[in-house]
Design an enzyme around this catalytic site. Sequence first.
Site, PDB file in Angstrom:
ATOM      1  N   GLU A 238       0.799  -1.234   0.000  1.00 14.15           N
ATOM      2  CA  GLU A 238       0.000   0.000   0.000  1.00 14.15           C
ATOM      3  C   GLU A 238       0.832   1.285   0.000  1.00 14.15           C
ATOM      4  O   GLU A 238       0.648   2.153   0.851  1.00 14.15           O
ATOM      5  CB  GLU A 238      -0.984  -0.033   1.184  1.00 14.15           C
ATOM      6  CG  GLU A 238      -1.873  -1.273   1.136  1.00 14.15           C
ATOM      7  CD  GLU A 238      -2.777  -1.451   2.359  1.00 14.15           C
ATOM      8  OE1 GLU A 238      -2.729  -0.608   3.277  1.00 14.15           O
ATOM      9  OE2 GLU A 238      -3.531  -2.438   2.393  1.00 14.15           O
TER      10      GLU A 238
ATOM     11  N   ASN B 215       2.140  -4.568  -3.457  1.00 14.73           N
ATOM     12  CA  ASN B 215       0.736  -4.955  -3.294  1.00 14.73           C
ATOM     13  C   ASN B 215      -0.059  -3.719  -2.877  1.00 14.73           C
ATOM     14  O   ASN B 215       0.378  -2.944  -2.023  1.00 14.73           O
ATOM     15  CB  ASN B 215       0.705  -6.012  -2.164  1.00 14.73           C
ATOM     16  CG  ASN B 215      -0.628  -6.678  -1.950  1.00 14.73           C
ATOM     17  OD1 ASN B 215      -1.242  -7.141  -2.902  1.00 14.73           O
ATOM     18  ND2 ASN B 215      -1.071  -6.745  -0.698  1.00 14.73           N
TER      19      ASN B 215
ATOM     20  N   HIS C 122     -10.299  -5.813  -2.653  1.00 15.13           N
ATOM     21  CA  HIS C 122     -11.354  -5.735  -1.637  1.00 15.13           C
ATOM     22  C   HIS C 122     -12.522  -5.005  -2.292  1.00 15.13           C
ATOM     23  O   HIS C 122     -12.555  -3.773  -2.328  1.00 15.13           O
ATOM     24  CB  HIS C 122     -10.864  -4.991  -0.401  1.00 15.13           C
ATOM     25  CG  HIS C 122      -9.805  -5.738   0.339  1.00 15.13           C
ATOM     26  ND1 HIS C 122     -10.064  -6.927   0.986  1.00 15.13           N
ATOM     27  CD2 HIS C 122      -8.482  -5.489   0.518  1.00 15.13           C
ATOM     28  CE1 HIS C 122      -8.944  -7.372   1.548  1.00 15.13           C
ATOM     29  NE2 HIS C 122      -7.970  -6.525   1.267  1.00 15.13           N
TER      30      HIS C 122
ATOM     31  N   GLU D 115      -6.067 -10.428  -2.282  1.00 17.83           N
ATOM     32  CA  GLU D 115      -6.901 -10.323  -1.067  1.00 17.83           C
ATOM     33  C   GLU D 115      -8.382 -10.234  -1.429  1.00 17.83           C
ATOM     34  O   GLU D 115      -9.146  -9.483  -0.814  1.00 17.83           O
ATOM     35  CB  GLU D 115      -6.489  -9.094  -0.241  1.00 17.83           C
ATOM     36  CG  GLU D 115      -5.013  -9.076   0.123  1.00 17.83           C
ATOM     37  CD  GLU D 115      -4.593  -7.905   1.015  1.00 17.83           C
ATOM     38  OE1 GLU D 115      -5.475  -7.222   1.574  1.00 17.83           O
ATOM     39  OE2 GLU D 115      -3.378  -7.669   1.137  1.00 17.83           O
TER      40      GLU D 115
ATOM     41  N   ASP E 167     -12.159 -10.157  -1.760  1.00 19.23           N
ATOM     42  CA  ASP E 167     -13.445 -10.364  -1.088  1.00 19.23           C
ATOM     43  C   ASP E 167     -14.448  -9.393  -1.701  1.00 19.23           C
ATOM     44  O   ASP E 167     -14.069  -8.412  -2.342  1.00 19.23           O
ATOM     45  CB  ASP E 167     -13.385 -10.280   0.447  1.00 19.23           C
ATOM     46  CG  ASP E 167     -12.692  -9.056   1.003  1.00 19.23           C
ATOM     47  OD1 ASP E 167     -12.651  -8.018   0.310  1.00 19.23           O
ATOM     48  OD2 ASP E 167     -12.192  -9.120   2.142  1.00 19.23           O
TER      49      ASP E 167
HETATM   50  O1  G2I Z   1      -7.553  -4.450   6.124  1.00 18.67           O
HETATM   51  C1  G2I Z   1      -7.692  -5.506   5.219  1.00 18.67           C
HETATM   52  C2  G2I Z   1      -6.382  -5.862   4.559  1.00 18.67           C
HETATM   53  C3  G2I Z   1      -5.950  -4.749   3.630  1.00 18.67           C
HETATM   54  N1  G2I Z   1      -4.703  -5.094   2.945  1.00 18.67           N
HETATM   55  C4  G2I Z   1      -3.609  -5.500   3.795  1.00 18.67           C
HETATM   56  C5  G2I Z   1      -4.048  -6.574   4.766  1.00 18.67           C
HETATM   57  O2  G2I Z   1      -2.974  -6.893   5.640  1.00 18.67           O
HETATM   58  C6  G2I Z   1      -5.253  -6.169   5.546  1.00 18.67           C
HETATM   59  O3  G2I Z   1      -5.572  -7.252   6.421  1.00 18.67           O
HETATM   60  C7  G2I Z   1      -6.174  -6.925   7.617  1.00 18.67           C
HETATM   61  C8  G2I Z   1      -6.425  -8.180   8.430  1.00 18.67           C
HETATM   62  O4  G2I Z   1      -7.275  -9.037   7.713  1.00 18.67           O
HETATM   63  C9  G2I Z   1      -7.091  -7.805   9.754  1.00 18.67           C
HETATM   64  O5  G2I Z   1      -7.214  -8.956  10.587  1.00 18.67           O
HETATM   65  O6  G2I Z   1      -5.364  -6.051   8.334  1.00 18.67           O
HETATM   66  C10 G2I Z   1      -6.026  -5.583   9.496  1.00 18.67           C
HETATM   67  C11 G2I Z   1      -5.184  -4.489  10.115  1.00 18.67           C
HETATM   68  O7  G2I Z   1      -5.138  -3.365   9.291  1.00 18.67           O
HETATM   69  C12 G2I Z   1      -6.264  -6.746  10.449  1.00 18.67           C
HETATM   70  O8  G2I Z   1      -6.987  -6.300  11.584  1.00 18.67           O
HETATM   71  C13 G2I Z   1      -6.360  -6.506  12.795  1.00 18.67           C
HETATM   72  C14 G2I Z   1      -7.116  -5.709  13.837  1.00 18.67           C
HETATM   73  O9  G2I Z   1      -7.055  -4.332  13.491  1.00 18.67           O
HETATM   74  C15 G2I Z   1      -6.507  -5.943  15.179  1.00 18.67           C
HETATM   75  O10 G2I Z   1      -7.252  -5.276  16.160  1.00 18.67           O
HETATM   76  C16 G2I Z   1      -6.416  -7.434  15.471  1.00 18.67           C
HETATM   77  O11 G2I Z   1      -5.722  -7.669  16.679  1.00 18.67           O
HETATM   78  O12 G2I Z   1      -6.393  -7.884  13.128  1.00 18.67           O
HETATM   79  C17 G2I Z   1      -5.709  -8.154  14.332  1.00 18.67           C
HETATM   80  C18 G2I Z   1      -5.655  -9.683  14.537  1.00 18.67           C
HETATM   81  O13 G2I Z   1      -6.951 -10.226  14.558  1.00 18.67           O
END
Ligand code: G2I
Length: 447
Positions: A157, A198, A234, A262, A264
């Site tokens: 990003e 990415n 996304h 990614e 969805d």
């Molecule tokens: O935001 C969606 C994706 C966008 N592109 C990059 C990816 O790395 C990103 O993935 C998401 C994860 O799927 C989430 O799971 O990134 C988020 C963070 O920006 C992740 O969220 C985090 C929560 O913010 C935290 O509170 C939590 O502890 O997930 C953590 C683990 O569950």
Amino acid sequence: MRSLRTGLSLAALVTGAALLFAAPVAHAADTPLRDLADAQGKVVGTAVTGSKLTGTYGDIAGAQFNSLTPGNAMKWGTVEPAQGSFNWSEADQIVAFAQAHHQQVRGHTLVWHSQNPSWLTNGSWTTAQLGSLLRNHISTEVGRYKGEIAAWDVVNEPFDEDGTYRSTLWYDGLGAGYIADALTWAHAADPDAKLYINDYNVEGVNAKSTALYNLVKDLRSRGVPIDGVGLQAHLILGQVPSSLQQNIQRFADLGVDVAITELDVRMALPSDATKLAQQAADYRSVVNACVAVARCAGVTVWGFTDSDSWVPSTFPGYGAATPYDENYAPKPAYSAIAAALGGTTTPPPTGACTAAYSVPSQWNTGFTGQVRISCSGASLSSWKAKWTFGAGQRITQAWNATCTQSGSAVSCANASYNDAVPDGGSVTFGFNGSWSGSNPVPAVTLG
Ligand code: G2I
């Protein structure tokens, strides 16, 4: 005793119904997505959470996908929560699971503005210090998994929507050169891994994807090791960019691979049949676009089940974005992915007659059982219901059917007055029986 009896019969009723209603939607006979993708020379992957890789979640992740991306486990904040103190446990677990299931791993991600540890984001660093922190991080993480990661999302990003560089810890401290440096350091640590940049909202041709295009072109011309671009995808229901395939193709023409990293497709909740059909069409267009371009390496979904998706917490009121529902039932999107990968799926039954076994009452040595045969989109002119008693139960008396039992095998045929079950109608028969020890609910088949 009375309440215990009621509890038992309710449990039996629920179990019996669940058994019978699960059967018509089984997809077990369909070819797994990973076999379809292998035949196309493509990746079909999913983001995963390490702690969930057991039971049904683990079964599906292992059976259906040929690539895994750790959703959070390889991010800086996870692997180095305190400076110099590393935690590789979830990342190691996912890599081991992938190897055991003959899957690739997509490493995600080395350089990002988000999910960094607070010691890093709150520190005050000179340019030289920041550069060496980044270099050490990349060398350590990529080096640890050398030879085990097919592709790395090295830089995540880097752009704003208008195509200018995003202001981040890295850009602000190191300038745009951090991107080439990160790629170069990653390549030194694992020369065989494919190295990607990415981003999101770069699926169609637009200002942001054009900035990414120009960056990749520039990096290629300077001999910087860049192997691919990741289009996160996304997406919002009904909004697959019409220029997706054209955009994939223009990157391919630069001599790099493209991956949908990614995917969805989120919708306003609750979902309904119309939205799920649109979502299936959206998944299908994305996979079709990738299949159409030889240099498109494949498609990874960002979580395969609605129970493991980032969408509901980030976009309140939205969800249902993945190919399986919260209970791991494949949605129309699953069949759409399979179809786009060249597979055929069993069409859902258009009509069926099913039998539901229940135990309305049970006492210390006896019970009353009941079977309800109902038809929807189909009908019967005569019927026979068969099952096997699993724990020595015996029928002593039946009504509204003629039942015979031989050993554990029971067969109940219609009476002369209830032979027909019309479309939309039902017939019920009952019996008394004896039991001891346990009285498990059998699965009933109609013949
Ligand atoms: O935001 C969606 C994706 C966008 N592109 C990059 C990816 O790395 C990103 O993935 C998401 C994860 O799927 C989430 O799971 O990134 C988020 C963070 O920006 C992740 O969220 C985090 C929560 O913010 C935290 O509170 C939590 O502890 O997930 C953590 C683990 O569950």
